[in-house]
Design a protein around this motif. Sequence first.
Motif, PDB file in Angstrom:
ATOM      1  N   ALA A 121       2.762  30.856  74.343  1.00  0.00           N
ATOM      2  CA  ALA A 121       3.035  32.303  74.371  1.00  0.00           C
ATOM      3  C   ALA A 121       1.726  33.088  74.458  1.00  0.00           C
ATOM      4  CB  ALA A 121       3.851  32.727  73.155  1.00  0.00           C
ATOM      5  N   ILE A 122       0.892  32.724  75.421  1.00  0.00           N
ATOM      6  CA  ILE A 122      -0.426  33.333  75.566  1.00  0.00           C
ATOM      7  C   ILE A 122      -0.276  34.768  76.067  1.00  0.00           C
ATOM      8  CG2 ILE A 122      -2.645  33.193  76.762  1.00  0.00           C
ATOM      9  CD1 ILE A 122      -2.223  30.165  76.954  1.00  0.00           C
ATOM     10  N   PRO A 123      -0.834  35.734  75.344  1.00  0.00           N
ATOM     11  CA  PRO A 123      -0.711  37.136  75.775  1.00  0.00           C
ATOM     12  C   PRO A 123      -1.401  37.385  77.123  1.00  0.00           C
ATOM     13  CG  PRO A 123      -1.383  37.000  73.463  1.00  0.00           C
ATOM     14  CD  PRO A 123      -1.514  35.626  74.036  1.00  0.00           C
ATOM     15  N   GLU A 124      -1.002  38.454  77.780  1.00  0.00           N
ATOM     16  CA  GLU A 124      -1.526  38.769  79.109  1.00  0.00           C
ATOM     17  C   GLU A 124      -3.012  39.092  79.090  1.00  0.00           C
ATOM     18  OE1 GLU A 124       0.723  41.779  81.041  1.00  0.00           O
ATOM     19  OE2 GLU A 124       2.595  40.605  81.100  1.00  0.00           O
ATOM     20  N   LEU A 170       7.392  21.006  77.315  1.00  0.00           N
ATOM     21  CA  LEU A 170       8.486  21.970  77.458  1.00  0.00           C
ATOM     22  C   LEU A 170       9.828  21.247  77.464  1.00  0.00           C
ATOM     23  CD1 LEU A 170       6.936  24.357  80.142  1.00  0.00           C
ATOM     24  CD2 LEU A 170       7.495  24.963  77.777  1.00  0.00           C
ATOM     25  N   GLN A 171       9.887  20.114  78.132  1.00  0.00           N
ATOM     26  CA  GLN A 171      11.133  19.351  78.191  1.00  0.00           C
ATOM     27  C   GLN A 171      11.529  18.791  76.832  1.00  0.00           C
ATOM     28  OE1 GLN A 171      10.019  16.530  81.210  1.00  0.00           O
ATOM     29  NE2 GLN A 171      10.604  17.877  82.913  1.00  0.00           N
ATOM     30  N   GLN A 172      10.549  18.536  75.968  1.00  0.00           N
ATOM     31  CA  GLN A 172      10.849  18.051  74.618  1.00  0.00           C
ATOM     32  C   GLN A 172      11.406  19.155  73.725  1.00  0.00           C
ATOM     33  OE1 GLN A 172      10.539  14.650  74.420  1.00  0.00           O
ATOM     34  NE2 GLN A 172       9.937  15.129  76.520  1.00  0.00           N
ATOM     35  N   GLY A 173      11.268  20.398  74.166  1.00  0.00           N
ATOM     36  CA  GLY A 173      11.748  21.518  73.378  1.00  0.00           C
ATOM     37  C   GLY A 173      10.656  22.457  72.917  1.00  0.00           C
ATOM     38  N   GLY A 174       9.407  22.175  73.310  1.00  0.00           N
ATOM     39  CA  GLY A 174       8.311  23.078  72.970  1.00  0.00           C
ATOM     40  C   GLY A 174       7.577  22.670  71.710  1.00  0.00           C
ATOM     41  N   LEU A 175       6.699  23.545  71.261  1.00  0.00           N
ATOM     42  CA  LEU A 175       5.770  23.187  70.194  1.00  0.00           C
ATOM     43  C   LEU A 175       6.391  23.181  68.801  1.00  0.00           C
ATOM     44  CD1 LEU A 175       2.483  24.902  71.402  1.00  0.00           C
ATOM     45  CD2 LEU A 175       3.476  22.681  72.002  1.00  0.00           C
ATOM     46  N   ALA A 176       7.462  23.924  68.595  1.00  0.00           N
ATOM     47  CA  ALA A 176       8.137  23.856  67.290  1.00  0.00           C
ATOM     48  C   ALA A 176       8.747  22.476  67.092  1.00  0.00           C
ATOM     49  CB  ALA A 176       9.205  24.942  67.191  1.00  0.00           C
ATOM     50  N   VAL A 177       9.320  21.917  68.142  1.00  0.00           N
ATOM     51  CA  VAL A 177       9.870  20.565  68.068  1.00  0.00           C
ATOM     52  C   VAL A 177       8.756  19.558  67.829  1.00  0.00           C
ATOM     53  CG1 VAL A 177      11.029  18.753  69.389  1.00  0.00           C
ATOM     54  CG2 VAL A 177      11.883  21.100  69.463  1.00  0.00           C
ATOM     55  N   MET A 178       7.616  19.730  68.539  1.00  0.00           N
ATOM     56  CA  MET A 178       6.498  18.810  68.352  1.00  0.00           C
ATOM     57  C   MET A 178       5.934  18.903  66.944  1.00  0.00           C
ATOM     58  SD  MET A 178       6.669  17.292  71.130  1.00  0.00           S
ATOM     59  CE  MET A 178       5.396  16.115  70.644  1.00  0.00           C
ATOM     60  N   ALA A 234      -2.701  17.137  83.180  1.00  0.00           N
ATOM     61  CA  ALA A 234      -2.457  18.088  82.092  1.00  0.00           C
ATOM     62  C   ALA A 234      -1.208  18.913  82.377  1.00  0.00           C
ATOM     63  CB  ALA A 234      -3.667  18.998  81.906  1.00  0.00           C
ATOM     64  N   GLY A 235      -1.044  19.333  83.619  1.00  0.00           N
ATOM     65  CA  GLY A 235       0.146  20.090  83.981  1.00  0.00           C
ATOM     66  C   GLY A 235       1.423  19.300  83.751  1.00  0.00           C
ATOM     67  N   LEU A 236       1.399  18.004  84.034  1.00  0.00           N
ATOM     68  CA  LEU A 236       2.563  17.158  83.769  1.00  0.00           C
ATOM     69  C   LEU A 236       2.826  17.052  82.269  1.00  0.00           C
ATOM     70  CD1 LEU A 236       2.041  14.210  86.309  1.00  0.00           C
ATOM     71  CD2 LEU A 236       3.326  16.346  86.627  1.00  0.00           C
ATOM     72  N   VAL A 237       1.749  16.981  81.472  1.00  0.00           N
ATOM     73  CA  VAL A 237       1.913  16.939  80.012  1.00  0.00           C
ATOM     74  C   VAL A 237       2.518  18.250  79.514  1.00  0.00           C
ATOM     75  CG1 VAL A 237       0.689  16.801  77.798  1.00  0.00           C
ATOM     76  CG2 VAL A 237       0.072  15.248  79.674  1.00  0.00           C
ATOM     77  N   PHE A 238       2.041  19.372  80.043  1.00  0.00           N
ATOM     78  CA  PHE A 238       2.613  20.673  79.642  1.00  0.00           C
ATOM     79  C   PHE A 238       4.111  20.706  79.942  1.00  0.00           C
ATOM     80  CE2 PHE A 238      -1.744  22.671  80.865  1.00  0.00           C
ATOM     81  CZ  PHE A 238      -2.311  22.135  79.712  1.00  0.00           C
ATOM     82  N   ARG A 239       4.493  20.238  81.129  1.00  0.00           N
ATOM     83  CA  ARG A 239       5.908  20.236  81.504  1.00  0.00           C
ATOM     84  C   ARG A 239       6.699  19.291  80.586  1.00  0.00           C
ATOM     85  NH1 ARG A 239       8.688  22.083  85.794  1.00  0.00           N
ATOM     86  NH2 ARG A 239       7.221  23.799  85.401  1.00  0.00           N
ATOM     87  N   TRP A 240       6.124  18.139  80.260  1.00  0.00           N
ATOM     88  CA  TRP A 240       6.777  17.198  79.344  1.00  0.00           C
ATOM     89  C   TRP A 240       7.009  17.834  77.982  1.00  0.00           C
ATOM     90  CZ3 TRP A 240       4.747  14.862  74.824  1.00  0.00           C
ATOM     91  CH2 TRP A 240       5.516  13.821  74.299  1.00  0.00           C
ATOM     92  N   ALA A 295       0.894  28.405  84.140  1.00  0.00           N
ATOM     93  CA  ALA A 295       2.128  29.086  83.759  1.00  0.00           C
ATOM     94  C   ALA A 295       2.841  28.344  82.636  1.00  0.00           C
ATOM     95  CB  ALA A 295       3.040  29.217  84.971  1.00  0.00           C
ATOM     96  N   ASP A 296       2.881  27.017  82.723  1.00  0.00           N
ATOM     97  CA  ASP A 296       3.553  26.234  81.682  1.00  0.00           C
ATOM     98  C   ASP A 296       2.780  26.284  80.366  1.00  0.00           C
ATOM     99  OD1 ASP A 296       5.584  25.574  83.406  1.00  0.00           O
ATOM    100  OD2 ASP A 296       4.786  23.606  83.932  1.00  0.00           O
ATOM    101  N   LEU A 297       1.452  26.262  80.444  1.00  0.00           N
ATOM    102  CA  LEU A 297       0.656  26.384  79.231  1.00  0.00           C
ATOM    103  C   LEU A 297       0.872  27.743  78.577  1.00  0.00           C
ATOM    104  CD1 LEU A 297      -1.524  25.229  77.317  1.00  0.00           C
ATOM    105  CD2 LEU A 297      -3.230  26.292  78.814  1.00  0.00           C
TER     106      LEU A 297
END
Length: 361
Positions: A63-66, A255-263, A247-253, A56-58
């Motif tokens: 923004a993976i389509p359904e 998101l906490q940083q602000g997502g991929l635009a911030v990265m 990996a799930g913890l990294v995904f959550r981290w 879900a976090d990934l």
Amino acid sequence: MKHEIYNFSAGPAVLPKPVLAQVQEELPNWHGSGMSVMEMSHRGAEYTGIIAQAEADLRELLAIPENYRVLFLQGGASQQFAMVPMNLLAGGKAAYVETGIWSRKASSEAKRFGEIDIVASNAEAADHAVPRQETWQLRSDHRYCHIADNETVDGIEFDFLPELGDLPLVSDASSNILSRPLDVSRFGLIYAGAQKNIGPAGLTLVIVRDDLLGQAGPQVPTMLDYAVHAENDSMYNTPPTFAIYVAGLVFRWLLQQGGLAVMADHNARKAALLYGAIDGSSGFYRNDVAVANRSRMNVPFFLRDSRLDAAFLQEAASWGLLQLKGHRLLGGMRASIYNAMPETGVLALVDFLNDFARRHG
């Protein structure tokens, strides 16, 4: 003088410190369950919750389509070199773009399973640039087109997203996935070994569009059929449970940083600092990749006098700057500056580059 340690390994690579701290805290007893994640049944309620949250976090991050399935597999990207043609070639032809060592390995492996056309290559290009799409020799009977979006060894990254119409684009994104936003809908399939920007070695991520499932022939082993893993929610056999948890913890981290635009902004700043130091060294260091295709993740560079290589590595280690030796096939040096590498680490490396050049130049 004691220096902070910074790990510039290309993979297995640096992980976010908050993630490592959480793993340490939860290792003997995950959330009061009395079990380590490493001890859990992959079909138990605790673990199915872990893998569901990771997916879900990934999906939120990218923004993976359904109409795309997320698969948590094993075997590394190198196994995907075979799984892709096994599942998508279906007796037809495929197009491969060669931009470095890993894309050449992928095309070489794919030739075991059918007819492969090398539709573009930078093998003869002095600046190692990614061939412009207008030069690609694509055909109407190609079943898919494969690229390596970022060449980990060569330090070459695509500066454009190919426009292929209905032809599925397949990408090895092992070393730059999650480093910036990505329009997943433009791809038929994305795969990535985890040990660079995702988590520990042992996990391979595959994101595949629904309509590309179910094309594997009867000769394809069950474990190498994407459809089997999709039908079983990556649980056909025991998945790499601990690697998925991390990996799930990294995904959550992320998101906490602000997502991929911030990265993406974070990674652009780091890369600019490092390339700036290389370019500003008056030739003491050099990077041979066309500026437009310089990787933001893997920065290979060479000393003007290779006789200084051993001293460079020894002195770098004394500064706490580790794993800077280049790939055995390329030589020189390489600094991998993935998401989890802080800007302070790159600044420390830049300070060392400047100091070493001043003393040895």
